[in-house]
Design a protein around this motif. Structure first.
Motif, PDB file in Angstrom:
ATOM      1  N   VAL A 191      39.677  32.609 -37.999  1.00 20.12           N
ATOM      2  CA  VAL A 191      39.544  31.459 -38.896  1.00 20.12           C
ATOM      3  C   VAL A 191      40.750  31.396 -39.825  1.00 20.12           C
ATOM      4  CG1 VAL A 191      38.194  30.458 -40.779  1.00 20.12           C
ATOM      5  CG2 VAL A 191      37.022  31.457 -38.799  1.00 20.12           C
ATOM      6  N   PRO A 192      41.457  30.273 -39.899  1.00 19.15           N
ATOM      7  CA  PRO A 192      42.635  30.180 -40.773  1.00 19.15           C
ATOM      8  C   PRO A 192      42.245  30.056 -42.241  1.00 19.15           C
ATOM      9  CG  PRO A 192      42.240  28.078 -39.680  1.00 19.15           C
ATOM     10  CD  PRO A 192      41.251  29.043 -39.090  1.00 19.15           C
ATOM     11  N   SER A 193      43.193  30.366 -43.098  1.00 18.22           N
ATOM     12  CA  SER A 193      42.909  30.376 -44.540  1.00 18.22           C
ATOM     13  C   SER A 193      42.477  29.011 -45.045  1.00 18.22           C
ATOM     14  CB  SER A 193      44.138  30.864 -45.305  1.00 18.22           C
ATOM     15  OG  SER A 193      45.268  30.038 -45.045  1.00 18.22           O
ATOM     16  N   TRP A 194      43.080  27.931 -44.493  1.00 23.88           N
ATOM     17  CA  TRP A 194      42.714  26.600 -44.971  1.00 23.88           C
ATOM     18  C   TRP A 194      41.265  26.265 -44.635  1.00 23.88           C
ATOM     19  CZ3 TRP A 194      40.925  23.350 -41.272  1.00 23.88           C
ATOM     20  CH2 TRP A 194      41.325  23.559 -39.940  1.00 23.88           C
ATOM     21  N   GLN A 195      40.740  26.840 -43.543  1.00 19.27           N
ATOM     22  CA  GLN A 195      39.354  26.572 -43.185  1.00 19.27           C
ATOM     23  C   GLN A 195      38.384  27.262 -44.147  1.00 19.27           C
ATOM     24  OE1 GLN A 195      37.930  24.639 -40.115  1.00 19.27           O
ATOM     25  NE2 GLN A 195      36.767  24.589 -42.006  1.00 19.27           N
ATOM     26  N   TRP A 196      38.720  28.506 -44.521  1.00 16.15           N
ATOM     27  CA  TRP A 196      37.902  29.185 -45.524  1.00 16.15           C
ATOM     28  C   TRP A 196      37.859  28.378 -46.821  1.00 16.15           C
ATOM     29  CZ3 TRP A 196      34.833  32.958 -44.039  1.00 16.15           C
ATOM     30  CH2 TRP A 196      35.196  33.802 -42.980  1.00 16.15           C
ATOM     31  N   HIS A 197      39.025  27.849 -47.203  1.00 15.97           N
ATOM     32  CA  HIS A 197      39.090  27.036 -48.421  1.00 15.97           C
ATOM     33  C   HIS A 197      38.222  25.798 -48.290  1.00 15.97           C
ATOM     34  CE1 HIS A 197      40.806  25.275 -52.056  1.00 15.97           C
ATOM     35  NE2 HIS A 197      40.990  24.153 -51.380  1.00 15.97           N
ATOM     36  N   ARG A 198      38.259  25.165 -47.143  1.00 16.09           N
ATOM     37  CA  ARG A 198      37.453  23.965 -46.917  1.00 16.09           C
ATOM     38  C   ARG A 198      35.964  24.279 -47.000  1.00 16.09           C
ATOM     39  NH1 ARG A 198      39.149  20.197 -42.000  1.00 16.09           N
ATOM     40  NH2 ARG A 198      40.830  19.813 -43.503  1.00 16.09           N
ATOM     41  N   TRP A 199      35.594  25.492 -46.614  1.00 15.58           N
ATOM     42  CA  TRP A 199      34.190  25.895 -46.701  1.00 15.58           C
ATOM     43  C   TRP A 199      33.795  26.333 -48.117  1.00 15.58           C
ATOM     44  CZ3 TRP A 199      34.756  29.613 -41.957  1.00 15.58           C
ATOM     45  CH2 TRP A 199      34.748  28.866 -40.773  1.00 15.58           C
ATOM     46  N   GLY A 200      34.743  26.377 -49.025  1.00 18.16           N
ATOM     47  CA  GLY A 200      34.443  26.794 -50.387  1.00 18.16           C
ATOM     48  C   GLY A 200      34.426  28.294 -50.596  1.00 18.16           C
ATOM     49  N   VAL A 201      35.064  29.042 -49.699  1.00 22.33           N
ATOM     50  CA  VAL A 201      35.076  30.502 -49.783  1.00 22.33           C
ATOM     51  C   VAL A 201      36.341  30.952 -50.500  1.00 22.33           C
ATOM     52  CG1 VAL A 201      35.027  32.654 -48.469  1.00 22.33           C
ATOM     53  CG2 VAL A 201      33.767  30.657 -47.641  1.00 22.33           C
ATOM     54  N   GLN A 202      36.190  31.798 -51.495  1.00 17.56           N
ATOM     55  CA  GLN A 202      37.333  32.269 -52.261  1.00 17.56           C
ATOM     56  C   GLN A 202      38.173  33.247 -51.439  1.00 17.56           C
ATOM     57  OE1 GLN A 202      35.752  33.905 -55.897  1.00 17.56           O
ATOM     58  NE2 GLN A 202      34.668  32.019 -56.432  1.00 17.56           N
ATOM     59  N   PRO A 203      39.482  33.339 -51.729  1.00 14.56           N
ATOM     60  CA  PRO A 203      40.350  34.232 -50.947  1.00 14.56           C
ATOM     61  C   PRO A 203      39.878  35.683 -50.914  1.00 14.56           C
ATOM     62  CG  PRO A 203      41.670  32.728 -52.254  1.00 14.56           C
ATOM     63  CD  PRO A 203      40.248  32.510 -52.687  1.00 14.56           C
ATOM     64  N   ALA A 204      39.368  36.185 -52.039  1.00 15.84           N
ATOM     65  CA  ALA A 204      38.899  37.578 -52.055  1.00 15.84           C
ATOM     66  C   ALA A 204      37.726  37.772 -51.109  1.00 15.84           C
ATOM     67  CB  ALA A 204      38.509  37.982 -53.473  1.00 15.84           C
ATOM     68  N   GLN A 205      36.855  36.778 -51.040  1.00 18.90           N
ATOM     69  CA  GLN A 205      35.706  36.877 -50.132  1.00 18.90           C
ATOM     70  C   GLN A 205      36.155  36.843 -48.670  1.00 18.90           C
ATOM     71  OE1 GLN A 205      33.858  33.385 -52.093  1.00 18.90           O
ATOM     72  NE2 GLN A 205      31.956  34.547 -51.962  1.00 18.90           N
ATOM     73  N   SER A 206      36.996  35.892 -48.333  1.00 22.88           N
ATOM     74  CA  SER A 206      37.423  35.781 -46.937  1.00 22.88           C
ATOM     75  C   SER A 206      38.215  37.011 -46.509  1.00 22.88           C
ATOM     76  CB  SER A 206      38.245  34.510 -46.728  1.00 22.88           C
ATOM     77  OG  SER A 206      39.413  34.493 -47.521  1.00 22.88           O
ATOM     78  N   ALA A 207      39.014  37.575 -47.414  1.00 18.80           N
ATOM     79  CA  ALA A 207      39.774  38.778 -47.074  1.00 18.80           C
ATOM     80  C   ALA A 207      38.838  39.954 -46.796  1.00 18.80           C
ATOM     81  CB  ALA A 207      40.739  39.132 -48.204  1.00 18.80           C
TER      82      ALA A 207
END
Length: 325
Positions: A191-207
């Motif tokens: 999953v690319p970073s922009w998709q996590w952002h679109r889902w409302g997930v913070q960078p620390a969470q996605s990492a």
């Protein structure tokens, strides 16, 4: 614990596989399985118009859908659970149905006499038909918990639903509404970073989630480890702290002693339920729960179900939607 159960039986055609399990207690599906639902529109969970419970799960054999109903026998204090399954993983899921519904849990020795009167009354209502569930799906529980770190429940539920809809697998079987199965770990890593952002997930969470998915195999092995070892392995993932470990171990591992220390609301509710004080913190909660060692999650669940909950002191937090920015 002695049980009577018919083994899962594969059937040809669209009916999939089925089994009946004679549970040695009255199974309340809503109470036992309710901890797995992330909101009313969770793509992995549904309750149909007849009260049947639907659940999707990604097993080692592939995706599966379960439909569960019960026939209670209050006089005997037991239930027959009727389960139907679909998908390549349904035999795996049906075989572990007793574990999912708490068959491995033993509430003997729970010191109910140490509870405040209102919680003791709740326990008398709860103990006959509730056990600690054990899904044995560690990675699924971990991702859901990480999405809940330091955000509101609404934000977490929204992100979870988006992840399953966009990356997960459509659920097999005749589900009552469109449902999805938790994604493969490899798909989550991509999953690319922009998709996590679109889902409302913070960078620390996605990492944190991506780090966990890269060791998903070792994390799933936690279901076969002693609880203390499983907790240590979960906590070794950078970004997975005590709160997240407790959230995972209580759902995936059937950990009856898990306490979600660090939760935004829990300590206040527990201290209020025991003492009436509105200023409870984690230290006070841990002191109050010390006499229940080995069973502390049972107290947590009692407070969640029966309260009383600490009254709110101010307006609800404003939720900022960053997904389109």
């Amino acid at each position: 614990m002695a049980v009577s159960a018919s083994p899962p039986t594969a059937e040809s055609g669209p009916s999939g596989a089925a089994r009946d399990w004679s549970a040695p207690y009255l199974v309340d599906l809503g109470l036992v399985l309710g901890v797995f639902a992330r909101g009313a529109l969770d793509p992995a969970v549904a309750v149909d118009a007849t009260g049947g419970h639907w659940r999707t799960v990604r097993t080692p054999d592939g995706p599966a859908t379960l439909h569960l109903t019960t026939t209670p026998d209050p006089a005997a204090g037991r239930s027959v659970v009727h389960a139907q399954g679909w998908g390549p993983g349904c035999l795996w899921a049906l075989d572990r149905l007793p574990s999912l519904l708490g068959d491995g849990d033993d509430p003997a020795g729970f010191p109910a006499d140490r509870l405040p009167a209102h919680l003791a009354k709740g326990w008398s209502q709860l103990q006959g038909h509730w056990r600690m569930p054990r899904s044995q799906r560690v990675v699924e529980a971990l991702v859901a918990a990480v999405l809940e770190q330091k955000v509101t429940g609404l934000e977490a539920r929204r992100s979870w639903a988006a992840l399953l809809r966009d990356v997960g697998t459509p659920a097999p079987g005749p589900t009552p509404r469109p449902m999805h199965v938790f994604p493969e770990p490899e798909a989550i890593v991509r999953v690319p970073s922009w998709q996590w952002h679109r889902w409302g997930v913070q960078p620390a969470q996605s990492a944190t989630i991506i780090r966990a998915m890269r060791v998903a195999g070792r994390l799933e092995q936690c279901s076969a480890l002693p609880i203390a070892d499983a907790r240590r392995r979960l906590g070794a993932v950078d970004g997975v702290g005590p709160w997240t470990v407790a959230e995972v171990s209580s759902r995936a591992l059937g950990d009856a002693d898990a306490v979600s220390v660090g939760d935004y609301h829990l300590a206040g509710h527990v201290v209020f339920a025991f003492t009436g004080s509105r200023d409870g913190d984690d230290q006070q909660m841990e002191e109050l729960l010390e006499p229940f060692a080995g069973h502390r999650h049972r107290v947590q669940r009692l407070v969640e179900v029966f309260g009383p909950h600490r009254p709110a002191r101010g307006p609800r937090a404003t939720i900022t939607d960053h997904r389109g920015r």
